[in-house]
Scaffold this active site. Structure first.
Site, short mmCIF file in Angstrom:
data_model
loop_
_atom_site.label_atom_id
_atom_site.label_comp_id
_atom_site.label_asym_id
_atom_site.label_seq_id
_atom_site.Cartn_x
_atom_site.Cartn_y
_atom_site.Cartn_z
N ARG A 205 41.23 38.61 52.43
CA ARG A 205 42.48 38.41 51.68
C ARG A 205 43.59 37.96 52.62
O ARG A 205 44.37 37.06 52.29
CB ARG A 205 42.87 39.70 50.95
CG ARG A 205 42.13 39.87 49.64
CD ARG A 205 42.74 40.96 48.80
NE ARG A 205 42.38 42.26 49.28
CZ ARG A 205 41.31 42.94 48.88
NH1 ARG A 205 40.50 42.44 47.96
NH2 ARG A 205 41.04 44.12 49.37
N ASP A 243 38.01 42.31 34.29
CA ASP A 243 36.92 43.23 34.66
C ASP A 243 36.45 43.90 33.38
O ASP A 243 37.24 44.09 32.45
CB ASP A 243 37.42 44.28 35.66
CG ASP A 243 36.28 44.92 36.44
OD1 ASP A 243 36.12 44.60 37.64
OD2 ASP A 243 35.54 45.76 35.86
N ASP A 290 34.25 37.53 42.61
CA ASP A 290 33.66 38.55 43.50
C ASP A 290 32.81 39.51 42.67
O ASP A 290 33.20 40.65 42.40
CB ASP A 290 34.82 39.30 44.19
CG ASP A 290 34.34 40.43 45.10
OD1 ASP A 290 33.18 40.39 45.53
OD2 ASP A 290 35.14 41.34 45.37
N CYS A 330 27.93 40.14 47.52
CA CYS A 330 27.75 41.35 48.33
C CYS A 330 26.27 41.76 48.37
O CYS A 330 25.95 42.89 48.68
CB CYS A 330 28.61 42.49 47.80
SG CYS A 330 28.26 42.92 46.10
#
Ligand SMILES: C[S@@+](CC[C@H](N)C(=O)[O-])C[C@H]1O[C@@H](n2cnc3c(N)ncnc32)[C@H](O)[C@@H]1O
Length: 390
Positions: A205, A243, A290, A330
């Site tokens: 970030r 989300d 992400d 990830c």
């Protein structure tokens, strides 16, 4: 103490710095209590290391020391935890991962430090047994005021351990708030995901967010909105955080208010796939994508790569020509060269010309031992997005 003996050969990674011993590398799998202390010896009986074992898991032992004269006692464990915190003393923020398992010589243990709150996770039976000494180190030696054991990771099942969340000491607040590089970020301590807040993206970030901060920005899989809030701090006009978790979106809204940005930062509770269908193409200057891990085992690799490619392609279409996107994965099982293939394919699918502006990984409080390359799990690229003709 139980002694484990390796099969003949020099190829075992434990002989070259990796802390794990797999059951198929042993002459005989021990029948021990889960988490009991073990000594590992090479086939010629020379000492390899000392750590803890498990009778029923694929990983039969994890090493804590390679010093034959070093017992795994309270002083050793307290010292190892304190050293791990000490290694981060150069980090110029108050929240960081303080113990990152194998990378800090404490396999199976994670400790995230959020100012005066520590959230601890013992992911193995061996670490479960060491809890009192770990707790003494963080509470008494390091003086962290509040501690919460959040031992609810998926790995605990494999170890035959229950999922538990309990207060260790002090009085952890239900909602904690940290100063995240100048942005105020609140999160649910007990009910939040993982240790409550993701601490692996702050370096990305810091480096990338200014490229994203145009008039309209989108934070996909936002959790409590850390990317979105930082885009707002960098000057983005409008920030939409998406989300599917209601709790996460409640925190996005609370965080927008906490920073005085409720007019600019909004939270949408939705599945990203569905949300993207409702948004016109080329409508955002900056998009962050992400997602959670799509590849949880090697078997899922090709299916997971397709899922990343499809998602990234849809996300890239939403970026206006000349805008930027952050694409992240990830998944431990998606190596960086494969990730590069996925991003390239996504660009083709989206009919966009991509230029890699920056490559990032996990923040430096999540270091990677060279002997344990699988500990490098996070890929995070900033790409510029243009139409094919420009
Ligand atoms: C890796 S975390 C995101 C972390 C966040 N970007 C940050 O920097 O803190 C993944 C997030 O995706 C959310 N999620 C998982 N599947 C989703 C879906 N299909 N649609 C929307 N959100 C989803 C989870 O609730 C979780 O908050």
């Amino acid at each position: 103490m139980t002694e484990l003996r390796l099969r003949p050969g020099r190829k075992h990674r434990v002989l070259h710095g990796h802390p794990w011993v797999f059951s198929n590398q042993l002459v005989e799998v021990p029948s021990i209590e889960p988490g009991a202390e073990v000594t590992v010896r090479a086939h010629d009986c020379s000492f390899v290391g000392r750590g803890y074992g498990h009778p029923n898991t694929l990983i039969s032992a994890r090493l804590l020391t390679r010093d034959e004269d070093q017992p795994v006692d309270e002083a050793f464990v307290r010292g190892a935890v304190a050293r791990s915190f000490g290694r981060r003393s150069w980090i110029d923020r108050t929240s960081w991962r303080a113990v990152h398992g194998e990378a800090d010589g404490l396999p199976g243990l994670v400790i995230d430090r959020f100012d005066d709150l520590a959230v601890l996770a013992a992911n193995t039976a061996g670490m479960e047994r060491l809890r009192p000494w770990i707790e003494a180190a963080v509470r008494d030696d390091l003086g962290i005021a509040h501690g919460l054991w959040k031992c609810d990771g998926r790995g605990r099942q494999l170890e035959g351990l229950p999922e538990t969340v309990d207060v260790g000491w002090g009085e952890p607040a239900a909602v904690a708030a940290i100063d995240d590089d100048g942005v105020q970020v609140g999160f649910e301590v007990m009910g939040g995901q993982k240790t409550g807040l993701f601490l692996d993206m702050w370096e990305n970030r810091r480096r990338m967010v200014r490229a994203l901060a145009g008039p309209r920005t989108l934070d996909l899989y936002s959790y409590v909105g850390q990317w979105g809030l930082h885009m707002a701090a960098a000057g983005a006009g409008e920030v939409v955080c998406v989300d599917r978790s209601a709790g996460a979106i409640a925190q996005v809204r609370a965080n927008a208010e906490r920073n005085g940005w409720s007019d600019r930062v909004t939270g949408t509770e939705a599945s990203v796939d569905e949300f993207l269908r409702t948004v016109p193409d080329a409508s955002f200057d900056g998009v962050v994508c992400d997602p959670p891990s799509f590849i949880r085992s090697r078997k899922q690799s090709s299916q997971g790569m397709k899922a990343y490619r499809t998602l990234f392609a849809h996300a890239l279409r939403k970026v206006r020509p000349g805008g930027h996107a952050v694409l992240a994965s990830c998944s431990h099982h998606l190596w960086e060269d494969r990730f590069a293939d996925v991003v390239k394919e996504a660009g083709k699918w989206a009919k966009r010309r991509l230029t890699v502006v920056m490559k990032g990984g996990q923040s430096p409080c999540h270091p990677v031992p060279l002997a344990v390359p699988e500990a490098r799990y996070l890929k995070c690229w900033l790409v510029r997005v243009d139409t094919l003709g420009t």
